[in-house]
Structures are given as C-alpha cells and as structure tokens.
Design an enzyme around this catalytic site. Structure first.
Site, mmCIF file in Angstrom:
data_model
loop_
_atom_site.group_PDB
_atom_site.id
_atom_site.type_symbol
_atom_site.label_atom_id
_atom_site.label_comp_id
_atom_site.label_asym_id
_atom_site.label_seq_id
_atom_site.Cartn_x
_atom_site.Cartn_y
_atom_site.Cartn_z
ATOM 1 C CG ASP A 1 -1.825 1.104 1.432
ATOM 2 O OD1 ASP A 1 -1.902 1.952 0.524
ATOM 3 O OD2 ASP A 1 -2.512 1.146 2.474
ATOM 4 C CG HIS B 1 -4.545 3.987 3.375
ATOM 5 N ND1 HIS B 1 -4.615 2.870 2.576
ATOM 6 C CD2 HIS B 1 -5.759 4.591 3.296
ATOM 7 C CE1 HIS B 1 -5.810 2.798 2.031
ATOM 8 N NE2 HIS B 1 -6.527 3.823 2.444
ATOM 9 C CG ASP C 1 -25.456 5.790 -17.544
ATOM 10 O OD1 ASP C 1 -26.134 6.070 -16.542
ATOM 11 O OD2 ASP C 1 -25.488 6.465 -18.587
#
Length: 535
Positions: A175, A346, A421
């Site tokens: 990360d 994080h 959509d």
C-alpha cells in the site's frame, strides 16, 4: 479500483475486485469497473478470487464480474458479509460459492498456497496475503496501517510478517496511499477521545455525524459516545443502513437494545437525545447529508443549532463538493466540525519502513495510490537499501513476469475501464462520454425538416429547437437568421440535385455550425432531423 491477477502456467488467482468512482468528466456514469476480458478468455484457469477487506474499491465490482466469471470467492467474515449484501441486491447470491476464512488460515488454489495475515485498517477483518508460488513467496499487504490499539480485534500480526521474511520473500506488493507522509498513522482510538469531547460540548443539541459507510470502527465509536451521553441513534443513507445492519448481525458493531430508532421516532425525543449517523462525508450529491443540506431529504431537515461532524477528509477531487455541502449547512444555521475527527487507515512512512524491514523482499511493486504516491514509496524502498532496478511501478494492464533470477514488465493487456450507467454495463464508451461533454458545454440544436420522399421538396420547416444553447425567446433574431441559413443550404442541395438524406443533413449541419460559430463563438451539437412524407 483494485484488481491483481497472479498467473502460473494453467492457474490464475485474482486478488480483490473493486470499483472506481467516476471523475468529473464522466458525465452520468455511476461506477467504473475493471475490464476482465483477459479472465473471460482464460476462465478455465481461474481458481478463485481472494479478498483483502470489504471496502468498495476492493469488492465493489464483484456483482458485475461474477456474472461472467463465476468462481469461488474467499474473504474474512465481515468482508464476505458485505459482499453477500451486494450479491443479494443483484439477485445472484445463491449462484456464487462464498468461503469465509480466518487470519492465519492457509488455502490452496491450483499451484498457489495462500496464507492470510491479520492486519489493521479502517474496517475490521482486513488481511494481507502471503502467496507461495513455484518461483517464490509474494507478500501482498492489501490496505493497512499499524495500529496497536484497534477498535475491533487484535493488532496487526507483525510476527507473521517477520517469520515469512526470514524464510525469504521474492516480491513485496505494498500500500502506497500515505507514502508521502512522514511518521506514523494515529490510532483509531484517538478519534474516540475527539468524539467524547464533542458530545460533551454539544449537550442539548442534535448531532449529525457523516462518515464512510464502510468505516465500521468509526461507526462503533460514534455509538459508544452516543451510549455514554444517553443518545438514541438514527442511521441514514442506504449504504450506511446496509453496512451497519450487516456489522451488527455479524457482531462487529455492538449496540445496546432499543438504542437505534427510525427517523419516524425522532419526534418522540429531544434534540439532545439524538445522534444521526449518515453517509455524505464526501459531498456526494445523492448521499443523505447532501440531501439534508439541499433541503431535499424526505425525512430530516437541518435545524438551527444542529452540530454536524464530518468524520473524514475529502478525497482529492471532492474538495469543491464537500465545501458546497458545508456552506449549505452553515447557511441553514448548523455548526460544522471537520477537524480532528478522522485518522487515516493507511500506513505512513515509518510503518511502511517497518514492513519492508520485516519482509526483506528481493523485488518490490508499490500498490494503491496515485503515481506520485507509488513513486515516493519506491524512493522509500531505495532509502532502505533496495536496488532501483528491482523496483517496478506498474500501470493498469501491465504484465510483470518474475522468477528466481529476474523480474520485468513484458507486455500489456487491455485494461480500459468499463462504465456502469444505471442498468447499463459497458454500453457507454468514450464516444458517448464525448457527446455528453459536448452537450454539457455547448448545448444542442435540433433542426426539424419535413420533405417529400419523392421530390425532396421542403414541405414544412425548418423548425429549430434549442436545448442548453440559447434561450429562444431572447435570441429570436438569431433563430430567424439560422432558419434562413438552413433554407439556403437546402436550396443549394436542390440545385445540385443532392438526394441522399445523409448528404442533405451534412450540408445543413455544416452551414449552421459555421453561422453559429461566427455569431457566438460556440459549437453546439447540431442534430438535423428529416421527416419523409409521401407527397
């Protein structure tokens, strides 16, 4: 969005399968999901999908992907619980093989042996992965921070990272979200102290707290504060209601009986007895807080004296929408607090250094973040002694081949994002988006002409309809001249004996575009419509 494919000969595993949220120029798009055409082509090799945690950018695309690639999925209890909500909503729950794992467990998928390592993040039950392959061990951290006092569960299992590192790790994938930030991430428990102070200060006032629906630990802390100050809890926003219900059912959120009430029951209590937990901390137009701010929420109106706490930080790109919501709340008499009520999920630089030092990988790929974050993470790895030629920053779709002695980018697979959509998946592409952008910028002019099918003579019109270009009543002179331009273009087609409908439409479009550009320096979409009649 996060999705990583690991392939060795006839076996493939997939790690995570998330969505991305649309950027400003993606008009009308609800979600962005990954293109999994490569997996469809190699479906016979795919052994399963392994999930690191339950955030949308890691699980959100599963209902769409599993329709085409129905393979077993593996994740911790909360992660699978959140996935099941999505599968149930899409009516495919009973079609999917779901497997709950626990940290420390190992599973075999083809040639891959996967060990799940306990970590900490802003949602309970996150895991890192130690993937043993025929060429070596790959450690995939998932999203993580090093929090020794998590709200739920045990701290990150650093001992396991160290054990795996001692045995030898070929590749670390880690990360990078906070790789630019020095120091350590604050513990989630620091937010609890902030909530306690705010709830103490706001006695007698109604409190509204907006946060990410998936931030289960944050919701638990709000509930703790509400219980301490004898407040009832109202949960608003569809995603918040679903996540909270799942977390309570699975035991990740603990709440006293009868503490939660519905919005219909709010009138039975004084303002100082209520806290509302809601979605909308990122200013999303359709989220509950945004609808409260714009006075369009069906059940809850902002009152003078309300205390609104935004327990998050704006995601880059959302600053304007968040600011708009804040201003709307202030204008209605609410007080908005958006400082000191959020910590990141994080790892900061020192935590990243610790993982690198424990794992001691031969090769490294920064994950999860913008290019600048991954670049900074690469520099961090170099500062710890890793050679730069053993660090690779990958773009979506890049193919990375690794063995005992080498690692390099060797190709690329199609990774164009797929747009969702409404109920349409993939039916909106770049051409449609370009049309939408054009319509939003310059508007539309429709030119309606009735012509004889046999003689091509104009029988009625031209009539010009403007949408988003000019207000016709205030631009009547220009509209008269525009009609004259169209008539002239039609006359020229007649003199040249042009009988093809497409060529006639093109002539009208070109003539009108040139005229409007001279008059307005704008370039609306022009849509000629010719109605044929027998005459």
């Amino acid at each position: 969005m996060n999705i990583t494919i690991f392939e060795y000969e006839d076996d493939i595993i997939v790690v995570d399968c998330g969505i991305a949220f649309p950027e400003d120029e993606m008009l009308g798009i609800d979600l962005v999901i990954p293109d999994v055409e490569y997996l469809k082509t190699n479906i016979d090799k795919v052994r399963g999908i392994v999930l690191t945690h339950g955030h949308e950018d890691h699980i959100g695309a599963l209902p769409y992907v599993l329709r085409d690639i129905n393979v077993p999925i593996y994740g911790t209890k909360l992660t699978i619980g959140l996935v099941e909500n999505k599968l149930r909503e899409h009516k495919i729950l009973n079609d999917v093989n779901r497997n709950v794992i626990t940290p420390g467990q190992k599973i075999n998928l083809g040639v891959f042996n996967i060990e799940f390592i306990r970590t900490t993040h802003s949602i309970p039950d996150p895991v890192a992965l130690a993937i043993t392959t025929p060429v070596g061990v790959v450690v995939h951290t998932g999203d993580f921070k090093i929090d020794f006092t998590p709200i739920y569960g045990k701290p990150i299992d650093l001992q396991k990272f160290a054990e795996i590192g001692k045995k030898g790790v070929l590749l670390l994938m880690a990360d990078s979200t906070n790789a630019e930030r020095p120091g350590y991430t604050m513990s989630e428990t620091t937010v609890a102290r902030a909530f306690d102070e705010l709830f103490s200060d706001f006695k007698g006032k109604r409190i509204i707290v907006a946060t990410f629906a998936s931030n289960v630990d944050r919701v638990q802390q709000i509930i703790h504060a509400a219980g301490k100050y004898k407040r009832k809890v109202v949960v608003e926003g569809r995603s918040m209601i679903n996540v909270v219900a799942t977390a309570i059912e699975l035991g990740y959120i603990k709440m006293p009986p009868k503490m939660m009430i519905t919005h219909e029951e709010m009138d039975q209590y004084r303002d100082g007895q209520i806290v509302i937990i809601t979605t909308g901390s990122q200013g999303e137009p359709m989220a509950a807080l945004s609808r409260m701010a714009s006075k369009t929420h069906r059940h809850i109106n902002i009152q003078k004296g309300d205390k609104v706490i935004l327990s998050s930080k704006p995601i880059p790109g959302n600053e304007k929408t968040v600011s708009k919501v804040i201003n709307s709340l202030f204008s209605q008499g609410a007080e908005v607090i958006f400082e000191d009520t959020h910590v990141s999920g994080h790892a900061y630089q020192e935590e990243l250094k610790l993982i690198h030092s424990l794992v001691m990988p031969k090769y490294f790929i920064p994950l999860h973040g913008e290019v600048r974050h991954m670049k900074k993470h690469a520099e961090l790895a170099e500062s710890l002694g890793m050679r730069s030629d053993r660090i690779t920053i990958l773009a979506p779709g890049d193919v990375y081949e690794i063995d005992f002695n080498s690692a390099e980018k060797t190709g690329h697979v199609n990774s164009q994002p797929i747009f969702v959509d409404g109920l349409g998946v993939g039916d909106v592409g770049s051409v449609v988006l370009r049309d939408r952008q054009k319509l939003s910028q310059d508007g539309l002019l429709t030119v309606v002409i009735t012509m004889s099918k046999q003689t091509r003579e104009v029988l009625a019109g031209p009539d010009i309809v403007s949408r988003g270009f000019v207000y016709v009543r205030e631009s009547s002179d220009m509209m008269v001249e525009a009609r004259a331009v169209v008539v002239k273009a039609l006359d020229q087609c007649s003199r040249k004996n042009i009988r093809d409908w497409n060529k006639i439409k093109m002539s009208v479009r070109d003539a009108l575009r040139d005229y409007l550009w001279v008059q307005t320096k704008r370039n609306p979409m022009i849509l000629p419509v010719i109605m044929e009649v027998d005459a």
